[in-house]
Structure formats: structure tokens, C-alpha cells
Design an enzyme around this catalytic site. Structure first.
Site, PDB file in Angstrom:
ATOM      1  N   PHE B 133      -0.395 -26.314 -43.964  1.00  0.00           N
ATOM      2  CA  PHE B 133      -0.545 -25.195 -44.774  1.00  0.00           C
ATOM      3  C   PHE B 133      -2.021 -24.927 -44.826  1.00  0.00           C
ATOM      4  O   PHE B 133      -2.606 -24.374 -45.759  1.00  0.00           O
ATOM      5  CB  PHE B 133      -0.121 -25.423 -46.427  1.00  0.00           C
ATOM      6  CG  PHE B 133       1.283 -25.599 -46.404  1.00  0.00           C
ATOM      7  CD1 PHE B 133       2.217 -24.632 -45.604  1.00  0.00           C
ATOM      8  CD2 PHE B 133       1.772 -26.482 -47.292  1.00  0.00           C
ATOM      9  CE1 PHE B 133       3.475 -24.804 -45.696  1.00  0.00           C
ATOM     10  CE2 PHE B 133       3.228 -26.717 -47.317  1.00  0.00           C
ATOM     11  CZ  PHE B 133       4.191 -25.848 -46.621  1.00  0.00           C
ATOM     12  N   CYS B 135      -3.981 -24.171 -41.567  1.00  0.00           N
ATOM     13  CA  CYS B 135      -4.756 -23.758 -40.318  1.00  0.00           C
ATOM     14  C   CYS B 135      -5.240 -21.821 -40.755  1.00  0.00           C
ATOM     15  O   CYS B 135      -4.365 -21.310 -41.153  1.00  0.00           O
ATOM     16  CB  CYS B 135      -3.688 -23.363 -39.341  1.00  0.00           C
ATOM     17  SG  CYS B 135      -4.469 -22.556 -37.805  1.00  0.00           S
ATOM     18  N   CYS B 345     -47.302 -38.709 -40.876  1.00  0.00           N
ATOM     19  CA  CYS B 345     -46.747 -37.370 -40.338  1.00  0.00           C
ATOM     20  C   CYS B 345     -46.903 -36.424 -41.419  1.00  0.00           C
ATOM     21  O   CYS B 345     -46.692 -35.149 -41.060  1.00  0.00           O
ATOM     22  CB  CYS B 345     -45.436 -37.490 -39.865  1.00  0.00           C
ATOM     23  SG  CYS B 345     -44.159 -37.738 -41.259  1.00  0.00           S
TER      24      CYS B 345
END
Lengths: 458, 415
Positions: B133, B135, B345
Site C-alpha cells: 500500500f 508504491c 580548518c
């Protein structure tokens, strides 16, 4: 034969780059590894302050033209620098990844982006709105090109006077083709010329153009004429056939002109980067035995460590603590070099120890070719004519590359002084940029009374 | 060696790793290969009236050099005759009797049609059914898949029809394309389902080709929305699993689906209430062989924690998922940066500066470099810096409140 397998043909070997370009797959992997640091140490470590994270990120977004623009905007010699910069001392040495892993291969990525626009004939910049100001640049090497490029972008009318046939200076003539192909150096020069810069090649200022004419025709002057030939060793036999000035030797090889049969035994005197170039060039010309003789040791030599490593891999031998005494000939052709062993003595006046010959240790080496590579001489006559203050040929400049003469600026090797900065292409590029900015500032501010007239303000 | 076997609503399998109903379970050949590789179960590619597919069908979402963080498809249910599928299911079951084979079903939403296929399929010996139920593309335009799954009433009704004739457990597969998945999960439970599985794929349009301006995947210059899955959907699915697991009105076992690629993913699903997991995208990316490390890694994990059974994980974190209003407002953490590990960084700095609360300072460390130092007074403990930091264990979120008091927003409102 694969593109990078070593050929026996000297010309192939001369054109065969020291290392291959990265593949697209390698480029993307490497570019994605970049952390895109903020206020990145790599950019700070670049003398021209290329925004490295920005140009790498643009590679990952398939904006390679934009990437090249970031590089070339900061560094008009960005394509050459991608090949010749000592990156382990600069950007790559500063890469934060280097702490725990391999640093980003910044120069290879820079090479990728600049190759990309070069191979596609993409022009990155356009000249500024004309200001009506005229600037002469003496010397079309890295510093002169960088200055001219920036001045043209400011809108000034620029004329480059170049003594050689081609622009590019040592990039075109002095760095071996297998490290920096001529096409790359000439492309960079062409990028500058395309901005409307007038170029007068084969013109030596002071000989072919009078100083007075320059003063008449230009509002400012940038001196970027570099340095001269290798100074004489001042020993007997230097004029014998088969004794080369390293710069002439490399220039001729790089221009595709014959240097004749250099034989199997080559001795290079000196241990700077040019000496390495002359030695590796000789190897690739199929000389069997190539040895570098230096009166100090590996520790004192000025060649970069990666160049030293490269030379050893190419089969160049090194002989430390040997100073040439005389060059012996047979007829007018070189036959041998006589050396004397030296020892090093610390000196109060010099950072480097002084080599002292040890009498009785003389020995002779049979040779077919001798290449002198003990630095470059300084060019002083033009400076004297212009009443520019210099220290033995090294122009005295301030932080803005201004000389003592208002309206006269200097950049690159002619302003290089030992111990201040490094005689790198990238440093010359930055100085050219600084000089151009200073010229621009000067021209905007200068009223007629401050215009350069070639007079002594001494 | 822990016991990895699981029981999902009465369906047993030797490990919690099932293949989801999808292209990898399209044929007996594939499922045999999967079971040889070690998969504990397989939900067969949805059976029903064979369909006709389009070409092309899939699209990938790649991010900063990592491929298939997300995956999109417009493929429909099986395109093979029911008889072929049933014959192969029987062969697979015969070869691997210990593995779970579950038949995914999708037919017109008519009682007789549902009951007919259920009877046909259970004859070949499947261990359970999964009602598709979920797709969201193609089939939903024909009144099936998520068209049913988005209506709790239709879903309950269809479930009842199936349960009425089914002799094996029935799982109802739910669509995430709904405001609150608990409503359809409850409907499944009311209809008699033995378990729910979630999530099916999410409505998606994976991208547009920058050269041709056609949607991806391209079908003759046009595209249609598809179903999205893969690692990128895992957080959405985990939330839905947890929502259902802590809802007493659902109250049936859950089969977790959505971006499961590793044993770690499976553990998370199980901790949040799933009794097992289903995998598709990771197999589409790497092949069936990935299950080896899923089994090995889970085993090592359970052993290291002294757990004897994988089922011991099920639901262990459910109680810890609550409402925002019940969270302790007095709890406070602050970031602490390990200066020895820090590589400078500056990513934490700019993230905090531009996107958080401006509480990381760059302070001279005496060597000419700028160290990153958290102003703990100002730090709100948002985690952002520790999330952007590329160095493992460099930024730690340290508890800075006294630890004695708890005080929630709900309590505050009650004052």
C-alpha cells in the site's frame, strides 16, 4: 608506447613532463577531499593568496572556468606556478589535512583547472575602462607580466619591453621543458597580451629605446628586467668550446635549438635549481655521466629538496665540497676540469659557511661539457641611468615596490635581495601585482607635478 | 555468538536482514543468489497483474563525491507472469527452507481479487504476505499502492479481506506520503495485520539534466515523479518507526525499511522498535555480498555488549523518544575543542559565526597561529561545531549544568 613511459629519444624525453596530470577521476576524488577550510592556511601560505578552497570547490561543481579564474585572478602566473612552486613549503605544506593524512594535491588541481581553460582557449579577463594613463613595463617575465596584466585590468595603456624574442622570461627560457612546457608560459603571456597590452620584443631598453623616450611617452615605469647571465667563474679556460652558461644552455634546449653533441661526461658547477635543470636536461639529452659539483654541501645548496630528489632519480650525481680551479682544454675544446677540495668555515658576516680550498687536494675530471650555474649576475646600467638606488643591482624598494624615483616601481628578480623572500615565480607574480596596485594608486593621486619625467630626485 | 534470528509478526528468519520487495527480488535466480550470500529473508517483487515498464527508470542522488545517497525509481510491480513467479518461489523455498520468503501483493482494490491472489500464492509455501500500500508512482494512478495506503479506511478494509483468507502472517507496507503515519498503521492493526513495514518510497523528483532540461530519469524527453529511498531517507523512516513503536494503538511488530546499508543502521531501527529490517538500495549499489558484514558486524556488536539475542535490541530506545515538551530545559552541554586534535580548518568557527551563536573565538596560541576556543558561557550546546568538525572526537559536547534539576516546558506551562 604510453604517454608517460620514458623514451630514448632526447626530444621526447625533454618534452616528457616530470609528472603526469591527474585524471578526471583523480581530480574529483582529490577535490572532494578538500575540507573547504575557512580562512584557509593554504591560501595564507600562497604568496599570491590564491583562494584555494574556492577554486577547489568550483572544480567539484563543474565550474572549472570559474575555478581557473579564481587562480589566475590572484596569480597571473597560476598555470606555471602549478608546475614549479615548491608547494611543500607553501600551500600543500600548510594544508590542515597534512596533520593526520596526505595534504590535498593543490598544485595538481591548480594544473587541472588552468590546463582546462588553456586547452579550450577560454579568456578569463578583460581590460578595464581606459584611463588614458600609459605605463611602461621593462621586462616581460613573470613580474612584468603580472604587473602588466593588473595594470591593463585597471584600464591603463601598457607597453611591455622585452629583450628576448618571446615573453615569459625564465618561464619561457629558463625552466626545463619537462617541468614547465613552453606552451604554458606562452599561454600565460598571451592572456596578458590579449588585454590590449602592447608588446615590443627584441627590444632592450637603454639600447634600442632611449630613457628619454620612455619619460616622454609614459606616466609610470615598472622595472621587471630580472637578472642577467651566469657570472663568470673567473678561472682559466671559461671561454673554451663546450663550456656553457646554464641559462643559455636551457634556453637553447627549451627553444628547440641544438646544443650540439654534449658528449657523455657533463659537469655542472653550482647547486641551485638552474643547476639541477641543466643537469637533468643533460641526462635527458642522453649524456651518460652527469655530475653536479658544489663547493658547499647538500645542506647549503639552494635547490629545492624535491628538485634534488628529482635529479637523483634522473641519475645525476652530486659531488660536495669541490671548487673549480681551472678548465683545461685540448685545442679550443674543453677536456677536463680541475677542482680543489674545500672545507666549510663558519663566518660572522654570512649566514652560510664559507668554503675554503684545501691546497694539495686538487684533482681533475675528464669532461665533454661543462655547464656553469653559479647564480645570475645583476643588471645595473639601466638603474644607474635612471638614478635608481640599488644594492649591487638589487633595486631598493619599499613595501609597495616603489623605488626612490617617484613613478618608478620595480618587481621580481631585479628587486630580489637575498634573505628577503624567495626568488620564486610566485613571489615575482605577487610583486608584480603589488607594483601594479601602487602604480594605479600613484596615477590616480598624481597631479602633473608628480609625473615621472626621468629626472633625478635622488 | 549471539542468536541473530528474529520473529517479525510470526515470520521467522535466521537473521534480521531481509531484501525488500524491489528489483533485487525480481526472480528466483536473484533470490537464490541472495540466500547463498546469507540474507535472512526476501520480500518478493510485488506480484499482481504483470505490468509494462518504461525505460529508463532510476535516478541517483549523489552528493560531494558520494554516490547514491538517495535513489529514485519509476519502476512498477512485477512484469512477469504470476505462474513464473510462483514456480520460482516454490523452488527457492525448497532450496532454502530456513529463510523467510514473503510475497508482496498489489491488485485492484476489490475483495475477490485480493482473496484470489492470496489463495494462489500461499499454495506455493510463502512464509507471509506483504501488502503493498505504499508504491507512490504509476500504480497509484490506477487506484492501487499508495492510493489505498493514504486512506486508513481503504487500507483497513483491504487488510481485512486478506487476513480473512490468509493462512500465514500478513504485513502491511505503509507509505510515508501521508501527514501522520500512525493513522494508517493503526488501520492496519485494526484490519488484523500481524505487522507493518515502513517506509515505502517518498514522492520525489530526483533532478533535472542541466544540459537537456529534462527531468531525471528521462523517458523520451519527459519524466514523472518517482519513489525516493536510500541512505538519505533513513532519518525520515526512523522517525516513523519510532512514532508507530510508541503508539499503543498500533501495537503490532514493525519491519523497518529505509536506507538500511549497514549493521549499524539495522541496530538503530531495532532499538527504535523494528523487529527486523528490509534492504534494497544498498544492494542495488553494491550487490548481495554486503550482507556478510551486516551479519558479522551485528554479531560482534551483540557479543561486545553481552547480548545473547538480536531480539533483545528491539524497542530498547523507544522509551527515550518523547515529546519536545517533556525534554529537560535544565540540561546543558557546551562544546569543548581538543587543541591537540584540532587541525585548524576553522569550519567550526565559521559555522558557529554564520549559522549559530557566535561563541567560538579565534585566539592567538602564542605560536602565531589562531586556536579555536569555545566561550562556554555563550555556547548553547547546539552540536553544530561537533557535526561540521572533520576530525574524529575533536569536539566533545560536555555537560555543564549541575545535573540536579529537571524542568520541562510542560512543567513550566503548568506553573
Amino acid at each position: 608506447m604510453s604517454e608517460f613511459a620514458l623514451s630514448d629519444q632526447p626530444q621526447h624525453r625533454l618534452d616528457q613532463n616530470v609528472h603526469r596530470p591527474l585524471t578526471k577521476a583523480e581530480v574529483l576524488t582529490e577535490a572532494h577531499r578538500c575540507l573547504y577550510c575557512y580562512d584557509a592556511p593554504c591560501a595564507a601560505a600562497c604568496p599570491t593568496h590564491i583562494d584555494v578552497p574556492s577554486f577547489i570547490r568550483k572544480i567539484t561543481t563543474d565550474n572549472v572556468t570559474g575555478s581557473a579564474r579564481v587562480i589566475m585572478d590572484a596569480n597571473p602566473l597560476g598555470a606555471s606556478c602549478a608546475r614549479v612552486c615548491p608547494t611543500e613549503d607553501l600551500c600543500e605544506g600548510a594544508c590542515v589535512l597534512g596533520k593526520d593524512a596526505a595534504p590535498i594535491r593543490i598544485s595538481d588541481l591548480q594544473r587541472y583547472s588552468t590546463d582546462w581553460v588553456r586547452e579550450r582557449n577560454i579568456d578569463l579577463f578583460s581590460p578595464g575602462t581606459a584611463t588614458g594613463k600609459r605605463v611602461a613595463v621593462v621586462g616581460g617575465g613573470p613580474a612584468g607580466l603580472a604587473a602588466a596584466r593588473e595594470l591593463a585590468r585597471f584600464g591603463h595603456a601598457v607597453t611591455i619591453y622585452e629583450a628576448k624574442e618571446q615573453l615569459g622570461g625564465l618561464n619561457t627560457y629558463g625552466i626545463v621543458p619537462f617541468r614547465l612546457p613552453r606552451a604554458v608560459a606562452l599561454w600565460e603571456a598571451q592572456q596578458v597580451v590579449k588585454l590590449g597590452v602592447t608588446v615590443q620584443t627584441n627590444v632592450l631598453v637603454g639600447r634600442d629605446v632611449a630613457i628619454g623616450d620612455l619619460a616622454e611617452n609614459f606616466d609610470a615605469l615598472v622595472l621587471a628586467f630580472g637578472m642577467g647571465n651566469v657570472p663568470p667563474l673567473q678561472i682559466p679556460g671559461e671561454d673554451l668550446q663546450g663550456v656553457w652558461d646554464a641559462l643559455d644552455f636551457i634556453s637553447q634546449v627549451k627553444s628547440g635549438q641544438s646544443v650540439g653533441d654534449i658528449g657523455d661526461r657533463v659537469v655542472v658547477i653550482g647547486a641551485g635549481n638552474t643547476a639541477i635543470d641543466a643537469a637533468t636536461c643533460s641526462k635527458r639529452l642522453n649524456a651518460e655521466n652527469v655530475a653536479i659539483y658544489y663547493r658547499r654541501t647538500a645542506r647549503e645548496m639552494t635547490a629545492y629538496p624535491f628538485e634534488y630528489e628529482f635529479a637523483k632519480q634522473e641519475g645525476v650525481e652530486f659531488r660536495w665540497l669541490c671548487a673549480p680551479v681551472r678548465i683545461l682544454g685540448e685545442g679550443n675544446r674543453v677536456r677536463a676540469v680541475e677542482f680543489v677540495k674545500t672545507r666549510l668555515e663558519l663566518s660572522d658576516n654570512s649566514e652560510r659557511p664559507i668554503p675554503v680550498p684545501m691546497p694539495g687536494t686538487e684533482f681533475a675530471v675528464e669532461v665533454d661539457t661543462v655547464i656553469r650555474s653559479t647564480g645570475q649576475s645583476r643588471l645595473t646600467s639601466l638603474l644607474d641611468e635612471l638614478h635608481i638606488i640599488h644594492d649591487g643591482g638589487s633595486v631598493r624598494v619599499d613595501q609597495q615596490m616603489r623605488t626612490n624615483q617617484p613613478g618608478v616601481f620595480a618587481a621580481g628578480d631585479c628587486a630580489f635581495r637575498r634573505g628577503v623572500g624567495d626568488a620564486m615565480v610566485v613571489e615575482a607574480a605577487e610583486q608584480g601585482k603589488i607594483a601594479a596596485a601602487a602604480v594605479h594608486q600613484h596615477l590616480l593621486a598624481a597631479d602633473e607635478s608628480e609625473k615621472w619625467r626621468g629626472e633625478s630626485h635622488g | 555468538m549471539a542468536d541473530l534470528s528474529v520473529n517479525v509478526g510470526g515470520i521467522k528468519s535466521p537473521n534480521p536482514f531481509w531484501l525488500a520487495s524491489a528489483p533485487p527480488t525480481n526472480s528466483g535466480y536473484q533470490v537464490m543468489r541472495a540466500f547463498e550470500a546469507g540474507w535472512g529473508g526476501a520480500v518478493w517483487k510485488t506480484l499482481g497483474d504483470p505490468i509494462v515498464n518504461v525505460s529508463s527508470r532510476f535516478g541517483g542522488f549523489h552528493f560531494e563525491g558520494a554516490r547514491m545517497l538517495g535513489f529514485n525509481n519509476i519502476e512498477l510491480i512485477t512484469d512477469r507472469p504470476l505462474e513464473d513467479n510462483l514456480r520460482e518461489i516454490r523452488e527457492v523455498k525448497r532450496a532454502f527452507p530456513d529463510r523467510a520468503v514473503i510475497a508482496s501483493l498489489m491488485v485492484d482494490n476489490v475483495k475477490e481479487v485480493w482473496q484470489e491472489i492470496v489463495k494462489k500464492v500461499q499454495d506455493v509455501g510463502v512464509d507471509g504476505f506483504e501488502l503493498n500500500f505504499g508504491c507512490p508512482h504509476g500504480m497509484s494512478e490506477r487506484g492501487m499502492g499508495s492510493a489505498v495506503g493514504q486512506s486508513p479506511e481503504f487500507l483497513r478494509q483491504a487488510t481485512e479481506w486478506v487476513v480473512e483468507v490468509a493462512e500465514v502472517p500478513v504485513i502491511v507496507k505503509l507509505t510515508p506520503n501521508i501527514t501522520d503515519i500512525r493513522y494508517t498503521a493503526r488501520a492496519a492493526a485494526q484490519g488484523g495485520a500481524h505487522a507493518v513495514s515502513m517506509i515505502n518510497t517518498i514522492n520525489s523528483l530526483i533532478g533535472v539534466d542541466l544540459n537537456t532540461w529534462t527531468p531525471i530519469p528521462n523517458v523520451d524527453g519527459k519524466g514523472a515523479h518517482g519513489g525516493y529511498c536510500g541512505p538519505a531517507v533513513k532519518p525520515i523512516a526512523l522517525n516513523m518507526v519510532a512514532d508507530c513503536a510508541r503508539d499503543p494503538l498500533v501495537g503490532i511488530p514493525i519491519s523497518g525499511i529505509g536506507g538500511v546499508s549497514t549493521w549499524q543502521d539495522a541496530v538503530e531501527y531495532m532499538l527504535l522498535g523494528a523487529s527486523g529490517v528490509q534492504v534494497c538500495t544498498a544492494v542495488m549499489h553494491h550487490g548481495f555480498r554486503i550482507v556478510e558484514d551486516m551479519i558479522d558486524g551485528l554479531n560482534q556488536y551483540l557479543d561486545a555488549r553481552g547480548l545473547s539475542s538480536a531480539m533483545d535490541l528491539v524497542g530498547k530506545s523507544v522509551d527515550r523518544v518523547g515529546n519536545w515538551g517533556d525534554l529537560n530545559l535544565e540540561y546543558k552541554v557546551a562544546a569543548r575543542i581538543d587543541q591537540d586534535k584540532c587541525i585548524r580548518c576553522n569550519k567550526c568557527f565559521i559555522a558557529c559565526e554564520d549559522a549559530a551563536h557566535q561563541c567560538i573565538d579565534r585566539v592567538s596560541d602564542g605560536s602565531g597561529q589562531l586556536a579555536l576556543v569555545v566561550d562556554e558561557e555563550e555556547c548553547v550546546g547546539c552540536n553544530l561545531c561537533s557535526i561540521v568538525c572533520p576530525v574524529e572526537d575533536c569536539i566533545e559536547m560536555v555537560r555543564v549544568d549541575s545535573g540536579g534539576r529537571t524542568f520541562s516546558w510542560r512543567e513550566r506551562q503548568a506553573l
